[in-house]
Every structure is written in C-alpha cells, then in structure tokens.
Write an enzyme that holds these catalytic residues in place. Structure first.
Site, PDB file in Angstrom:
ATOM      1  N   CYS A   1       0.845  -1.188   0.000  1.00  0.00           N
ATOM      2  CA  CYS A   1       0.000   0.000   0.000  1.00  0.00           C
ATOM      3  C   CYS A   1       0.883   1.241   0.000  1.00  0.00           C
ATOM      4  CB  CYS A   1      -0.983  -0.009   1.151  1.00  0.00           C
ATOM      5  SG  CYS A   1      -0.305  -0.570   2.700  1.00  0.00           S
ATOM      6  N   GLY A   2       1.876   1.237  -0.841  1.00  0.00           N
ATOM      7  CA  GLY A   2       2.721   2.408  -0.999  1.00  0.00           C
ATOM      8  C   GLY A   2       3.516   2.700   0.259  1.00  0.00           C
TER       9      GLY A   2
END
Lengths: 138, 288
Positions: free
Chosen positions: B88-89
């Site tokens: 998720c980044g």
C-alpha cells in the site's frame, strides 16, 4: 399543531433512528421514565433494558438497548446507545446458545474469564430474550 | 539481444502481474467505500458524545475521574495503528518512521502497543518496550475488539504503568493523501470552551448526577476515539493501496508497451535476416 419530538438514536456503528415521535420510554439508571412534549432539559444515563417509542403514526417500536445516554433539550431527544437492536435483528437461536454458553462458563468457573464480565454479557442476552418474549416471537 | 521467445515470456509475466494489481485495486476500492461508510456512520455518535462531554465538563471544574487527571510522571505509552498488510505504498513506512522518531524522543521508558501486523513485524525486533500487540485486526474490523484494547490501555493507566497515552495513526484525507497523526488519548483532552458556549448553558436535569454521568461518558469517549482512529487508518490504508495499485498497473502498461516494441523489432529483424538468407541462397544458385 401536533406535539411531536425529534428523536435521533445513534450507536457507534450506525444511525438507528431519526424522525418524529410522540413519546419515548427509556430504562433510566434511576428507573424507567417517559419523555413527552415539552419535557424539561435532561441528561440521563440508561441501563440495560427496553427502549420503547411511539412514532408520529402511532406505531410502537421496541428496541433492546445495552445502556447509553439520553439527552432531552428543546423537544429534541438524542439517544447514544452502546449497542441497540430491533427485534427483527435478533435471532432467538443465537441468543439461547449464547445464554447456555455463558451459564456454562459461569458454572464451571472457566479459567481466564472474568465472571463480572460474563454476568454482564448474560444480562444483555436475557434482555434481548425478554424483548422477544414480550413480542411473542419466540 | 534477447530472443523472441524470451521477450514473449516477459510480456506474459508482466501482463499477469498487471492483472493482479488491477484486481487488487478494485478490491481496495470496494473496501475503501465500506470503510468510508463506517466512518460516516460513526460520526453522529462521536459528535453528539463530544458535545455532551464538553457541556458536562463546563458545569464542573472538579476532576471527578482519574482518567482526566494530568500526571507529572513522564512515562508514555504509544499506541501505533498500522495496517495488517503491505502493498500500500508508503502507508506503513511513513507511519513507522514517525513512530520510531517519536519513541526515540520519548526516551527509553516509553512503551508501545501495536495494532496491525506491519508495525508489530518491525518493532518486535527492535529495542523497544513492546507491551502488547494486536494483529489481524483489520480483516474483520470489529468494535468489540477496539473496546477491548481500550480496556487494556485504561487498566494499565489506572495501575500507573504509564502517565500518558498517545495514538499514532494515519488519518484519511483523500484517496491520495494520508496524514500521520499523533493524538493524546489519556489523560482525557479537555477542550477550552469559548465564552459564548458558556453563556448558552442550560439548566439541565442530571440523572443520577453530573459526576456519575461523566464517569459513564468518559470510557465511551475513549472507546469511540480509538474506534475512530482505527476506522480512519483502515480507510487510509485502502486509499493508499488503491493509489499504489493504480500506479503499478500503469507502470505495467508502460512496460508492456516497451516490450511489445522490442518484440516487434526483434521479429522484423528475424524476418529480414531470413529473406536475406533466401535471396543470397537464390543468387548463389543462379551463379552456379
């Protein structure tokens, strides 16, 4: 002009009811009470019990509430419920199973459980059961 | 120069990766919508409770609950809310970095509770006082668990294991943007009221009395505060994942385009070579 109260019932997970009602009967911690039009400003804690309201069409509604807070101010009633259920949401099989399980835990004095906590949970389930019994839904 | 077959295999690999990232993006989008709905449904309750609390506190200056009392001691408990999953980044990275710096500034007496697996994975191997951790929370986000965590925190606070509690979590600003927030949890934050708020104070009937109601409300306020942080974090995580997967899908598209070009060039070269071979073969036959 009809004498109606604005009611809002909210719980941490949902807005349960929002609309006009004629009256509400709540399980206050000092005993049950009823709120009618032009009730004085009030803040009261609620016990485990049944919440009953009569909406603008004279229809009765019942809820099982596990405690909370009720505020009345200027013909606006707000109920902050810990958890609250309508009879339709309740499942008699689940409740009976839960009661049996909690009774069993209390009976056997199962380790790692807090009897206070279990008794509280049991109370909530009995409250739900009695709501269904009252409506003859069991 | 890579052979035709090698390039073909790579294109295929990138395409299947892209399928996965696209699917993950859709899943994240669906979960994000649900997470946002949950925040919206918690909001009216939180607002009303806060309003009541402020109003009740304005009626009394006494400290009626030990959870309100400011302590002089400097032992701090940090509650870190991360995600359970990666991909998720920079969602977890930023959060963990901020938490690590914050813990350092608090000194060695600081304690830590991790909610979410990612934070736990990092801090279990570090030199910090990890007192409790809850993992696998967000898969099936549930208010009972949140309340249980609050109970655990409050118990430790009343036993004077720490004198202050702070929550670190990602706040959901937009799908693209999360903000790392450090919020005080205990003792209860007392809002300063403006003057006109004071003047419109009403004569309420309090049942049973202000103190009992406060004692009833304060745990509820803490419950909703943690619950809200967890919901925010959950929404922020899904938003971050959606953006990250969108980017990954785009990168995959770019890569496929490049590889396609490479593939075509290699194919053309092979054809040219073949024609050349045939032509020169024919020439050789003619001459003989």
């Amino acid at each position: 002009m009809e004498k109606l109260l604005d009611l809002e019932i909210v719980s941490p997970t949902a807005k349960v009811f929002s609309g006009k009602i004629k009256t509400i009967i709540a399980p206050g911690s000092l005993g049950g009470f009823q709120v009618l039009f032009n009730h004085a400003p009030l803040v009261s804690t609620l016990n485990v019990g049944k919440l009953k309201l009569v909406d603008e069409n004279d229809k009765e509604k019942l809820y099982a509430i596990s405690g909370g807070i009720l505020e009345v101010n200027n013909n606006k009633v707000s109920v902050l419920a810990e958890t609250i259920e309508t009879p339709e949401e309740l499942n008699i099989e689940r409740i009976k199973a839960a009661i049996a399980r909690y009774e069993d835990i209390l009976h056997r004095k199962e380790e790692g459980t807090d009897p206070e906590q279990i008794r509280l949970l049991l109370k909530l389930e009995y409250n739900r059961l009695s709501l269904l019994n009252k409506l003859g839904l069991n | 120069m890579a052979t035709l077959k090698e390039i073909k295999v790579r294109i295929h690999a990138v395409k299947s990766t892209q399928k996965i990232t696209k699917a993950m993006k859709m899943v994240a989008a669906a979960k994000l919508r649900r997470a946002q709905e949950r925040i919206t449904s918690a909001r009216p309750y939180a607002l009303k409770l806060n309003e009541l609390l402020t109003q009740l506190l304005s009626t009394t200056d006494k400290i009626v609950n030990p959870l309100m009392e400011k302590r002089v001691g400097g032992n701090v408990l940090v509650v870190l809310v991360t995600a359970d999953r990666g991909l998720c980044g920079s969602f977890n990275t930023n959060l963990i970095k901020a938490a690590a710096t914050h813990l350092q500034s608090l000194g060695s007496s600081a304690q830590l509770i991790c909610i979410g697996k990612k934070g736990f994975d990092i801090f279990k191997n570090r030199d910090v006082n990890l007192v409790e951790s809850y993992t696998g929370v967000f898969n099936n986000l549930n208010i009972d668990l949140s309340n249980e965590i609050v109970n655990r925190i409050v118990k430790g606070y009343l036993n004077r294991e720490y004198d202050r509690v702070e929550i670190i979590y990602n706040e959901f600003k937009s799908v693209m943007k999360q903000i790392v927030k450090i919020e005080q949890f205990l003792p209860l934050v007392r809002k300063e009221k403006s003057k006109d708020e004071k003047s419109k104070k009403l004569d309420y009937i309090y049942e049973p009395d202000v103190e009992s109601i406060l004692n009833d409300i304060i745990p509820k306020q803490l419950n909703i505060q943690l619950w809200k942080s967890m919901l925010e974090s959950n929404a922020a995580e899904q938003g971050a994942r959606m953006t990250a997967m969108e980017m990954a899908s785009k990168n995959a598209s770019d890569l496929i385009k490049e590889l396609d070009l490479l593939y075509n060039r290699a194919r053309q070269e092979a054809i040219t070579k073949e024609i050349l071979e045939i032509v020169s073969g024919a020439e050789a036959l003619k001459e003989s």
